[in-house]
Design a protein around this motif. Structure first.
Motif, PDB file in Angstrom:
ATOM      1  N   ARG A   1       0.745  -1.175   0.046  1.00 50.60           N
ATOM      2  CA  ARG A   1      -0.087   0.071  -0.037  1.00 50.60           C
ATOM      3  C   ARG A   1       1.000   1.308   0.118  1.00 50.60           C
ATOM      4  O   ARG A   1       0.392   2.201  -0.583  1.00 50.60           O
ATOM      5  N   VAL A   2       1.990   1.059   0.830  1.00 46.02           N
ATOM      6  CA  VAL A   2       2.881   2.428   0.823  1.00 46.02           C
ATOM      7  C   VAL A   2       3.482   2.857  -0.539  1.00 46.02           C
ATOM      8  O   VAL A   2       3.466   3.772  -1.133  1.00 46.02           O
ATOM      9  N   LYS A   3       3.815   1.685  -1.345  1.00 42.14           N
ATOM     10  CA  LYS A   3       4.534   1.580  -2.488  1.00 42.14           C
ATOM     11  C   LYS A   3       3.378   2.336  -3.609  1.00 42.14           C
ATOM     12  O   LYS A   3       3.700   2.970  -4.132  1.00 42.14           O
ATOM     13  N   TYR A   4       2.047   1.477  -3.421  1.00 41.05           N
ATOM     14  CA  TYR A   4       1.235   2.019  -4.194  1.00 41.05           C
ATOM     15  C   TYR A   4       0.640   3.755  -4.153  1.00 41.05           C
ATOM     16  O   TYR A   4       0.415   4.161  -5.149  1.00 41.05           O
ATOM     17  N   GLN A   5       0.674   4.086  -2.956  1.00 35.38           N
ATOM     18  CA  GLN A   5       0.325   5.456  -2.439  1.00 35.38           C
ATOM     19  C   GLN A   5       1.346   6.383  -3.149  1.00 35.38           C
ATOM     20  O   GLN A   5       1.024   7.451  -3.564  1.00 35.38           O
ATOM     21  N   GLU A   6       2.608   6.174  -3.145  1.00 34.14           N
ATOM     22  CA  GLU A   6       3.613   6.871  -3.757  1.00 34.14           C
ATOM     23  C   GLU A   6       3.475   7.065  -5.171  1.00 34.14           C
ATOM     24  O   GLU A   6       3.449   8.106  -5.784  1.00 34.14           O
ATOM     25  N   ASP A   7       3.079   5.844  -5.967  1.00 34.45           N
ATOM     26  CA  ASP A   7       2.800   5.932  -7.436  1.00 34.45           C
ATOM     27  C   ASP A   7       1.370   6.647  -7.464  1.00 34.45           C
ATOM     28  O   ASP A   7       1.466   7.578  -8.265  1.00 34.45           O
TER      29      ASP A   7
ATOM     30  N   TRP B   1       1.002  15.245 -21.586  1.00 30.94           N
ATOM     31  CA  TRP B   1       0.073  14.143 -21.873  1.00 30.94           C
ATOM     32  C   TRP B   1       0.967  12.734 -21.864  1.00 30.94           C
ATOM     33  O   TRP B   1       0.642  11.763 -21.304  1.00 30.94           O
ATOM     34  N   GLU B   2       2.005  12.797 -22.493  1.00 31.40           N
ATOM     35  CA  GLU B   2       2.737  11.729 -23.063  1.00 31.40           C
ATOM     36  C   GLU B   2       3.611  11.156 -21.556  1.00 31.40           C
ATOM     37  O   GLU B   2       3.670  10.090 -21.204  1.00 31.40           O
ATOM     38  N   LEU B   3       3.704  12.215 -20.712  1.00 33.22           N
ATOM     39  CA  LEU B   3       4.566  11.843 -19.471  1.00 33.22           C
ATOM     40  C   LEU B   3       3.589  11.218 -18.539  1.00 33.22           C
ATOM     41  O   LEU B   3       3.574  10.511 -17.867  1.00 33.22           O
ATOM     42  N   MET B   4       2.191  11.767 -18.429  1.00 31.65           N
ATOM     43  CA  MET B   4       1.310  11.209 -17.697  1.00 31.65           C
ATOM     44  C   MET B   4       0.963   9.719 -18.082  1.00 31.65           C
ATOM     45  O   MET B   4       0.682   9.018 -17.272  1.00 31.65           O
ATOM     46  N   ARG B   5       0.879   9.771 -19.379  1.00 29.42           N
ATOM     47  CA  ARG B   5       0.439   8.317 -19.830  1.00 29.42           C
ATOM     48  C   ARG B   5       1.722   7.203 -19.580  1.00 29.42           C
ATOM     49  O   ARG B   5       1.241   6.150 -19.134  1.00 29.42           O
ATOM     50  N   LYS B   6       2.805   7.763 -19.564  1.00 35.68           N
ATOM     51  CA  LYS B   6       3.978   6.859 -19.023  1.00 35.68           C
ATOM     52  C   LYS B   6       4.014   6.488 -17.674  1.00 35.68           C
ATOM     53  O   LYS B   6       4.125   5.389 -17.416  1.00 35.68           O
ATOM     54  N   ALA B   7       3.705   7.703 -16.887  1.00 37.08           N
ATOM     55  CA  ALA B   7       3.444   7.303 -15.400  1.00 37.08           C
ATOM     56  C   ALA B   7       2.425   6.566 -14.996  1.00 37.08           C
ATOM     57  O   ALA B   7       2.570   5.636 -14.277  1.00 37.08           O
TER      58      ALA B   7
ATOM     59  N   SER C   1       0.660   1.214 -13.524  1.00 36.93           N
ATOM     60  CA  SER C   1      -0.476   0.004 -13.403  1.00 36.93           C
ATOM     61  C   SER C   1       0.565  -1.238 -13.474  1.00 36.93           C
ATOM     62  O   SER C   1      -0.102  -2.295 -13.077  1.00 36.93           O
ATOM     63  N   ASP C   2       1.556  -1.205 -14.274  1.00 34.79           N
ATOM     64  CA  ASP C   2       2.434  -2.566 -14.149  1.00 34.79           C
ATOM     65  C   ASP C   2       2.838  -2.862 -12.821  1.00 34.79           C
ATOM     66  O   ASP C   2       3.007  -4.117 -12.436  1.00 34.79           O
ATOM     67  N   ARG C   3       3.231  -1.883 -11.985  1.00 33.33           N
ATOM     68  CA  ARG C   3       3.359  -2.349 -10.526  1.00 33.33           C
ATOM     69  C   ARG C   3       2.362  -2.649  -9.773  1.00 33.33           C
ATOM     70  O   ARG C   3       2.387  -3.797  -8.682  1.00 33.33           O
ATOM     71  N   PHE C   4       1.167  -2.414 -10.330  1.00 33.19           N
ATOM     72  CA  PHE C   4      -0.068  -3.014  -9.491  1.00 33.19           C
ATOM     73  C   PHE C   4      -0.524  -4.507  -9.790  1.00 33.19           C
ATOM     74  O   PHE C   4      -1.409  -5.004  -9.229  1.00 33.19           O
ATOM     75  N   LYS C   5       0.035  -4.903 -10.953  1.00 33.59           N
ATOM     76  CA  LYS C   5      -0.260  -6.177 -11.118  1.00 33.59           C
ATOM     77  C   LYS C   5       0.147  -7.180 -10.417  1.00 33.59           C
ATOM     78  O   LYS C   5       1.085  -7.273  -9.934  1.00 33.59           O
TER      79      LYS C   5
END
Length: 95
Positions: free
Chosen positions: A37-43, A80-86, A91-95
């Motif tokens: 949860r801590v890592k997800y909150q950072e993301d 927008w491109e930076l937002m999409r990459k972030a 999302s990859d880390r949430f899998k």
């Protein structure tokens, strides 16, 4: 002017989608273990920061004069491109 209005509306719709996606990630984070949860909150915080920056660019775009519009539009697309990459990275880390 029509092209400009269409671009602004498209960006608004994308931001609305991102906001909904951030809300979904926030819900997933609540269900994660304490450590995760801590890592997800950072993301999520990074995504919210990017979202705020993109929102600000959109506001600049809406108020840009004709001569400055192309430059501001390019800045919006870069943001927008930076937002999409972030978001993709988070999302990859949430899998």
């Amino acid at each position: 002017m029509r092209q400009r209005d269409e671009f602004v509306e498209e960006m608004k719709a994308r931001l609305d989608e991102w906001n909904a996606d951030i809300d979904k990630l926030t819900a997933k984070a609540r269900q994660a273990s304490d450590e995760a949860r801590v890592k997800y909150q950072e993301d999520i915080e990074r995504l919210k920061k990017r979202q705020a920056e993109t929102q600000q660019r959109l506001e600049e775009l809406q108020h840009a004069s004709g001569a400055a519009w192309e430059s501001v539009r390019q800045g919006m697309e870069d943001s927008w491109e930076l937002m999409r990459k972030a978001f993709r990275d988070a999302s990859d880390r949430f899998k």
